[in-house]
Write a protein that holds these residues in place. Structure first.
Motif, PDB file in Angstrom:
ATOM      1  N   MET A 136       0.492  12.070  -3.686  1.00  4.12           N
ATOM      2  CA  MET A 136       0.045  10.712  -3.977  1.00  4.12           C
ATOM      3  C   MET A 136      -1.417  10.556  -3.550  1.00  4.12           C
ATOM      4  O   MET A 136      -1.717  10.300  -2.388  1.00  4.12           O
ATOM      5  CB  MET A 136       0.935   9.709  -3.227  1.00  4.12           C
ATOM      6  N   THR A 157      -5.079   8.728  -3.549  1.00  8.70           N
ATOM      7  CA  THR A 157      -5.571   7.360  -3.648  1.00  8.70           C
ATOM      8  C   THR A 157      -7.075   7.313  -3.415  1.00  8.70           C
ATOM      9  O   THR A 157      -7.692   8.308  -3.037  1.00  8.70           O
ATOM     10  CB  THR A 157      -4.893   6.444  -2.604  1.00  8.70           C
ATOM     11  N   ASP A 158      -7.637   6.117  -3.596  1.00 13.00           N
ATOM     12  CA  ASP A 158      -9.017   5.893  -3.164  1.00 13.00           C
ATOM     13  C   ASP A 158      -9.020   5.631  -1.663  1.00 13.00           C
ATOM     14  O   ASP A 158      -7.991   5.773  -0.997  1.00 13.00           O
ATOM     15  CB  ASP A 158      -9.668   4.751  -3.951  1.00 13.00           C
ATOM     16  N   ALA A 186      -4.977   0.545  -0.725  1.00 20.75           N
ATOM     17  CA  ALA A 186      -5.495   1.630  -1.558  1.00 20.75           C
ATOM     18  C   ALA A 186      -4.895   1.589  -2.961  1.00 20.75           C
ATOM     19  O   ALA A 186      -3.784   1.098  -3.176  1.00 20.75           O
ATOM     20  CB  ALA A 186      -5.202   2.971  -0.899  1.00 20.75           C
ATOM     21  N   LYS A 187      -5.628   2.132  -3.911  1.00 18.38           N
ATOM     22  CA  LYS A 187      -5.175   2.261  -5.295  1.00 18.38           C
ATOM     23  C   LYS A 187      -4.883   3.734  -5.593  1.00 18.38           C
ATOM     24  O   LYS A 187      -5.629   4.616  -5.181  1.00 18.38           O
ATOM     25  CB  LYS A 187      -6.260   1.752  -6.263  1.00 18.38           C
ATOM     26  N   ILE A 188      -3.799   3.972  -6.290  1.00 17.63           N
ATOM     27  CA  ILE A 188      -3.428   5.337  -6.669  1.00 17.63           C
ATOM     28  C   ILE A 188      -4.383   5.835  -7.748  1.00 17.63           C
ATOM     29  O   ILE A 188      -4.618   5.151  -8.756  1.00 17.63           O
ATOM     30  CB  ILE A 188      -1.980   5.391  -7.171  1.00 17.63           C
ATOM     31  N   THR A 189      -4.927   7.016  -7.558  1.00 15.11           N
ATOM     32  CA  THR A 189      -5.835   7.612  -8.549  1.00 15.11           C
ATOM     33  C   THR A 189      -5.175   8.745  -9.323  1.00 15.11           C
ATOM     34  O   THR A 189      -5.522   8.993 -10.474  1.00 15.11           O
ATOM     35  CB  THR A 189      -7.109   8.136  -7.862  1.00 15.11           C
ATOM     36  N   GLY A 242      -0.361   7.218   0.782  1.00 11.34           N
ATOM     37  CA  GLY A 242      -0.967   8.335   0.076  1.00 11.34           C
ATOM     38  C   GLY A 242      -2.054   8.946   0.932  1.00 11.34           C
ATOM     39  O   GLY A 242      -2.084   8.763   2.155  1.00 11.34           O
ATOM     40  N   ASP A 251      -6.447   9.943   0.838  1.00  5.56           N
ATOM     41  CA  ASP A 251      -7.701   9.721   0.124  1.00  5.56           C
ATOM     42  C   ASP A 251      -8.501  11.014   0.011  1.00  5.56           C
ATOM     43  O   ASP A 251      -8.093  12.062   0.530  1.00  5.56           O
ATOM     44  CB  ASP A 251      -8.495   8.595   0.791  1.00  5.56           C
ATOM     45  N   THR A 276      -3.607   6.722   3.720  1.00  5.59           N
ATOM     46  CA  THR A 276      -3.854   5.367   3.233  1.00  5.59           C
ATOM     47  C   THR A 276      -2.511   4.682   2.974  1.00  5.59           C
ATOM     48  O   THR A 276      -1.485   5.348   2.791  1.00  5.59           O
ATOM     49  CB  THR A 276      -4.656   5.371   1.925  1.00  5.59           C
ATOM     50  N   LEU A 329      -0.719   1.367   0.566  1.00  7.21           N
ATOM     51  CA  LEU A 329      -0.969   0.731  -0.733  1.00  7.21           C
ATOM     52  C   LEU A 329      -0.878  -0.788  -0.709  1.00  7.21           C
ATOM     53  O   LEU A 329      -1.079  -1.428  -1.730  1.00  7.21           O
ATOM     54  CB  LEU A 329       0.020   1.271  -1.767  1.00  7.21           C
ATOM     55  N   THR A 343       4.639   3.152  -5.713  1.00  4.41           N
ATOM     56  CA  THR A 343       4.836   4.588  -5.520  1.00  4.41           C
ATOM     57  C   THR A 343       5.914   5.114  -6.459  1.00  4.41           C
ATOM     58  O   THR A 343       5.742   6.150  -7.120  1.00  4.41           O
ATOM     59  CB  THR A 343       5.249   4.887  -4.065  1.00  4.41           C
TER      60      THR A 343
END
Length: 427
Positions: A102, A104-105, A111-114, A138, A140, A146, A148, A156
């Motif tokens: 997972m 993320t940023d 955090a956002k999932i990338t 997740g 980074d 991080t 979410l 997730t």
């Protein structure tokens, strides 16, 4: 062989017995021939306890360290569930957010999932394991843990379902599906069997708490079918998916409400070009506040009022920033009303059925409910009313739009074993 991603919330894994119940459900799926990935939240109120601990130690805890602490709740529940599955004679392997791929940023606590790298999960499934993943977390690009934010475990689960091209993403909660309104407020609420992504997204964004807007939006983007159902029964719940446009849509599918917002009014703002831009730029850049409904009154004597709603969680920053804006623009004052509620009527059939707004407003008027703000989309009408009038407003609208069920809702959060034990004790 189908692939099921099943997410279980904190109430579903709150006790050892409930963890065993979840484990049995997952083993049953596996023995029926399904590949299974579970996503779990922290046990019960563990996250709240960790937040309280952090506040006691440092009210201004660094976000990076807060994420490390909060992530531990899901680590406990994922390993506990894996142990319970093994005790039932089936292979299980647990994965933290970073082990599950997972990515993320670096937006700690929100955090956002990338990207989702599913290689390890696929390998575990091919080897006959039930994969148990920690939700809500997740890693980074720097290798830091991080989290979410609100609804993170739902997000997730949908992200993993999208990455694995799962047949369905089952979201298990303490209610048995999506209802026409929160049944705890109106027991005449009726369960919805199927609902489209757009309607569910509007309901979630307007306060319906059964699913988070982020996970619904991701499901719509990647075409993930969500089955929202109860962790305490085997009854079918609500399917959230892309509905066939050729099918007749319900005019009104549901009613949502939100009591976690405040109404802010800046009075006697100079009616000049760019003033609204200045107000809302300050709210975005300085207060980092989310703004929902906005109204600007007609100009009178070169002055106007600007009103908007914002989450109570952002209100302290909004107050501070708003006072500066009032002084800068030469406005008269800023007034804050925290005793409001946002009430929304949602339905895909609104697109082709005129008169819904008129019926909504007339019903509220007939029941002495005053409206202070109005906002609309193609499939939603939202109003701001007084919080102490919410229950009456919900009840009359639910009846007016024909949403009442013949059966009254009875809330239960007991497992089958707990219900049986309760019945035996009563005999």
């Amino acid at each position: 062989m189908s692939l099921i991603v099943a997410k279980f919330g904190g109430t579903s894994v709150a006790t050892p017995q409930r963890i065993v119940n979840v484990a049995q459900r997952l083993v049953d799926y596996s023995t029926q021939g399904h590949h299974v990935v579970a996503v779990v939240s922290a046990m019960g109120k563990s996250t709240d306890d960790l937040v309280a601990l952090a506040d006691e130690l440092n009210p201004n805890a660094p976000a990076r360290e807060l994420d490390v602490m909060l992530s531990t709740g899901e680590l406990v529940s994922m390993s506990a569930l894996a142990m319970a599955i093994e005790a039932l004679g089936h292979k299980a392997m647990s994965f933290s957010g970073w082990q599950a791929g997972m990515l993320t940023d670096s937006g700690h606590t929100k955090a956002k999932i990338t990207e989702v790298k599913t290689d390890r999960l696929i390998q575990a499934l091919k080897s006959g394991y039930i994969a148990v993943c920690a939700g809500f977390q997740g890693i980074d690009p720097l290798g830091d843990i991080t989290t979410l934010g609100r609804g993170g475990s739902d997000t997730t689960a949908v992200a993993i379902a999208a990455g694995l091209h799962a047949d369905v993403c089952e979201i298990y909660t303490d209610v048995d599906g999506v209802y026409t309104v929160d049944p705890r407020l109106d027991p005449r609420a009726r369960k919805i069997d199927e609902i489209g992504y757009d309607e569910m997204l509007e309901l979630a964004g307007c306060g319906a708490g059964v699913l988070q807007a982020r996970c619904v939006e991701m499901a719509r983007t990647y075409g993930v079918v969500i089955h929202c159902r109860s962790a305490f029964s085997n009854e079918p719940g609500t399917i959230v998916k892309e509905l066939d446009d050729t099918m007749e849509q319900a005019i009104v599918s549901g009613i949502a409400f939100d009591k976690s917002e405040a109404k802010v009014t800046i009075r006697d703002v100079p009616d000049n070009v760019g003033v609204a831009a200045r107000v809302f730029s300050a709210m975005a850049d300085d207060a980092h506040a989310n703004i929902d409904m906005i109204i600007q009154n007609l100009s009178e004597n070169g002055q106007t009022d600007i009103s908007f709603t914002t989450p109570l969680a952002d209100l302290a920053r909004v107050r501070e920033t708003g006072e500066k804006v009032v002084e800068e623009l030469g406005a008269r004052e800023m007034v804050v009303d925290e005793s409001i509620a946002k009430l929304s009527v949602v339905g895909a059939g609104m697109r082709s059925n005129p008169g819904i707004a008129a019926k909504m407003f007339q019903t509220l008027a007939d029941n002495d409910v005053n409206i202070s703000m109005i906002s609309t989309s193609a499939i939603r009408i939202s109003v701001v009313i007084k919080a102490d009038e919410l229950e009456r407003a919900v009840s009359c609208l639910h009846t007016a739009f024909g949403l009442d069920s013949d059966d009254l809702f009875e809330e239960t959060m007991l497992s089958r074993e707990e219900l049986a034990a309760k019945a035996a004790k009563g005999r």
